[in-house]
Scaffold this motif. Structure first.
Motif, PDB file in Angstrom:
ATOM      1  N   ARG A  54      16.910  45.906  48.812  1.00 35.23           N
ATOM      2  CA  ARG A  54      15.536  45.407  49.048  1.00 35.23           C
ATOM      3  C   ARG A  54      15.100  46.060  47.738  1.00 35.23           C
ATOM      4  N   PHE A  55      15.369  47.015  47.641  1.00 41.18           N
ATOM      5  CA  PHE A  55      15.005  48.284  46.319  1.00 41.18           C
ATOM      6  C   PHE A  55      15.933  48.660  45.039  1.00 41.18           C
ATOM      7  N   THR A  56      15.714  48.636  44.053  1.00 40.78           N
ATOM      8  CA  THR A  56      15.990  48.190  42.895  1.00 40.78           C
ATOM      9  C   THR A  56      15.344  49.587  41.679  1.00 40.78           C
ATOM     10  N   ILE A  57      16.188  50.790  41.771  1.00 41.41           N
ATOM     11  CA  ILE A  57      15.634  51.641  40.711  1.00 41.41           C
ATOM     12  C   ILE A  57      16.869  51.714  38.967  1.00 41.41           C
ATOM     13  N   SER A  58      15.658  52.276  38.469  1.00 44.56           N
ATOM     14  CA  SER A  58      14.697  51.469  37.374  1.00 44.56           C
ATOM     15  C   SER A  58      15.098  52.490  36.322  1.00 44.56           C
ATOM     16  N   ARG A  59      14.810  52.785  34.930  1.00 41.65           N
ATOM     17  CA  ARG A  59      14.991  53.765  33.548  1.00 41.65           C
ATOM     18  C   ARG A  59      13.866  53.131  32.668  1.00 41.65           C
ATOM     19  N   ASP A  60      13.290  53.768  32.282  1.00 46.45           N
ATOM     20  CA  ASP A  60      12.904  53.735  30.468  1.00 46.45           C
ATOM     21  C   ASP A  60      12.877  55.172  29.510  1.00 46.45           C
ATOM     22  N   ASN A  61      13.930  55.230  29.169  1.00 50.09           N
ATOM     23  CA  ASN A  61      14.515  56.260  28.707  1.00 50.09           C
ATOM     24  C   ASN A  61      13.221  56.420  27.399  1.00 50.09           C
TER      25      ASN A  61
END
Length: 124
Positions: free
Chosen positions: A67-74
Motif C-alpha cells: 500500500r505504501f511506497t518510499i522513494s527519494r530524489d537525491n
C-alpha cells in the motif's frame, strides 16, 4: 545541523491516498538511508518504511506492504512516502528520520535526526 521538514499530511477518507515529503537541509543527504516512522495516540513510535542511500533497497512494515511506497530524489534532498488504500488504523503522526548509515533499516535507534512530524488522519 541537519533539519528535516515533513509535509503532505492531512485528513483523508478510508481508501484514499496521500503523499508525504521530507526535505533535508544538508548536502550529504545522498550518503545516508532515510526512513518513515509513525506514532498513534497512546502507542509507541513504529517503523513504516526505509530506503537506502541510493534508493536501490527498501524495507516496509508488514502492515503497509503493498500500500505504501518510499522513494527519494537525491538531487532535491527529499524523501517521499506514497500512501495508497489508507485505513483508519494508519492514523498517526508521521516522522521522517535520517539514519547514521547508508543501508535501509527498521531500527529506530539507528536514526540520528528526526523531523517534527506531520499528522495523517484517515476517517472511516
Amino acid at each position: 545541523q541537519v533539519q528535516l521538514v515533513e509535509s503532505g499530511g492531512g485528513l483523508v477518507q478510508a481508501g484514499g491516498s496521500l503523499r508525504l515529503s521530507c526535505a533535508a537541509s544538508v548536502r550529504t543527504f545522498s550518503s545516508y538511508a532515510m526512513g518513515w516512522f509513525r506514532q498513534a495516540p497512546g502507542k509507541e513510535r513504529e517503523f513504516v518504511a526505509s530506503i537506502s542511500w541510493s534508493g536501490d533497497t527498501t524495507a516496509y512494515a508488514d502492515s503497509v506492504k503493498g500500500r505504501f511506497t518510499i522513494s527519494r530524489d537525491n538531487a532535491k534532498n527529499t524523501v517521499y512516502l506514497q500512501m495508497n488504500s489508507l485505513k483508519p488504523e494508519d492514523t498517526a503522526v508521521y516522522y521522517c528520520g535520517r539514519r547514521a548509515l547508508p543501508s535501509a533499516s527498521s531500527r529506530g535507534s539507528s536514526y540520528e535526526y528526526w523531523g517534527q512530524g506531520t499528522q495523517v488522519t484517515v476517517s472511516s
